[in-house]
Design a protein around this motif. Structure first.
Motif, PDB file in Angstrom:
ATOM      1  N   PRO A 173      -8.034  14.601 -34.718  1.00 50.73           N
ATOM      2  CA  PRO A 173      -8.112  14.501 -36.184  1.00 50.73           C
ATOM      3  C   PRO A 173      -8.040  13.067 -36.721  1.00 50.73           C
ATOM      4  O   PRO A 173      -8.765  12.733 -37.664  1.00 50.73           O
ATOM      5  CB  PRO A 173      -6.910  15.300 -36.672  1.00 50.73           C
ATOM      6  N   GLN A 174      -7.207  12.218 -36.139  1.00 52.37           N
ATOM      7  CA  GLN A 174      -7.097  10.849 -36.637  1.00 52.37           C
ATOM      8  C   GLN A 174      -8.407  10.097 -36.466  1.00 52.37           C
ATOM      9  O   GLN A 174      -8.827   9.351 -37.351  1.00 52.37           O
ATOM     10  CB  GLN A 174      -5.967  10.089 -35.913  1.00 52.37           C
ATOM     11  N   VAL A 175      -9.042  10.296 -35.331  1.00 54.12           N
ATOM     12  CA  VAL A 175     -10.323   9.622 -35.084  1.00 54.12           C
ATOM     13  C   VAL A 175     -11.385  10.183 -36.024  1.00 54.12           C
ATOM     14  O   VAL A 175     -12.170   9.438 -36.613  1.00 54.12           O
ATOM     15  CB  VAL A 175     -10.748   9.774 -33.612  1.00 54.12           C
ATOM     16  N   ARG A 176     -11.388  11.509 -36.172  1.00 55.29           N
ATOM     17  CA  ARG A 176     -12.368  12.141 -37.056  1.00 55.29           C
ATOM     18  C   ARG A 176     -12.215  11.613 -38.486  1.00 55.29           C
ATOM     19  O   ARG A 176     -13.194  11.290 -39.147  1.00 55.29           O
ATOM     20  CB  ARG A 176     -12.207  13.659 -37.023  1.00 55.29           C
ATOM     21  N   ASP A 177     -10.975  11.515 -38.947  1.00 56.35           N
ATOM     22  CA  ASP A 177     -10.735  11.017 -40.301  1.00 56.35           C
ATOM     23  C   ASP A 177     -11.170   9.559 -40.449  1.00 56.35           C
ATOM     24  O   ASP A 177     -11.744   9.180 -41.472  1.00 56.35           O
ATOM     25  CB  ASP A 177      -9.259  11.162 -40.665  1.00 56.35           C
ATOM     26  N   ALA A 178     -10.904   8.749 -39.440  1.00 58.04           N
ATOM     27  CA  ALA A 178     -11.294   7.336 -39.489  1.00 58.04           C
ATOM     28  C   ALA A 178     -12.812   7.195 -39.513  1.00 58.04           C
ATOM     29  O   ALA A 178     -13.360   6.394 -40.281  1.00 58.04           O
ATOM     30  CB  ALA A 178     -10.703   6.578 -38.305  1.00 58.04           C
TER      31      ALA A 178
END
Length: 60
Positions: free
Chosen positions: A37-42
């Motif tokens: 999720p963190q990568v997707r959001d970034a």
């Protein structure tokens, strides 16, 4: 002579491994973006910023 060169060109498979590595790397990157999720959001934030900047420059 030209026919033989064409046949050898299509039989040459040295570049295939580079393409295969690129496809594997693309699939790994896609999996990381999809499941972390963190990568997707970034990534979403980066592309949103790019889209906003482009739409502002087109509107001018």
């Amino acid at each position: 002579m030209f026919k033989q060169a064409i046949i050898e060109f299509f039989r040459d498979d040295e570049g295939a491994s580079g393409i295969e590595y690129a496809l594997v790397a693309a699939m790994v990157a896609l999996a990381i973006v999809a499941f972390v999720p963190q990568v997707r959001d970034a990534v979403t934030e980066i592309f949103t910023s790019i889209a906003d900047t482009l739409s502002e420059s087109v509107a001018e």
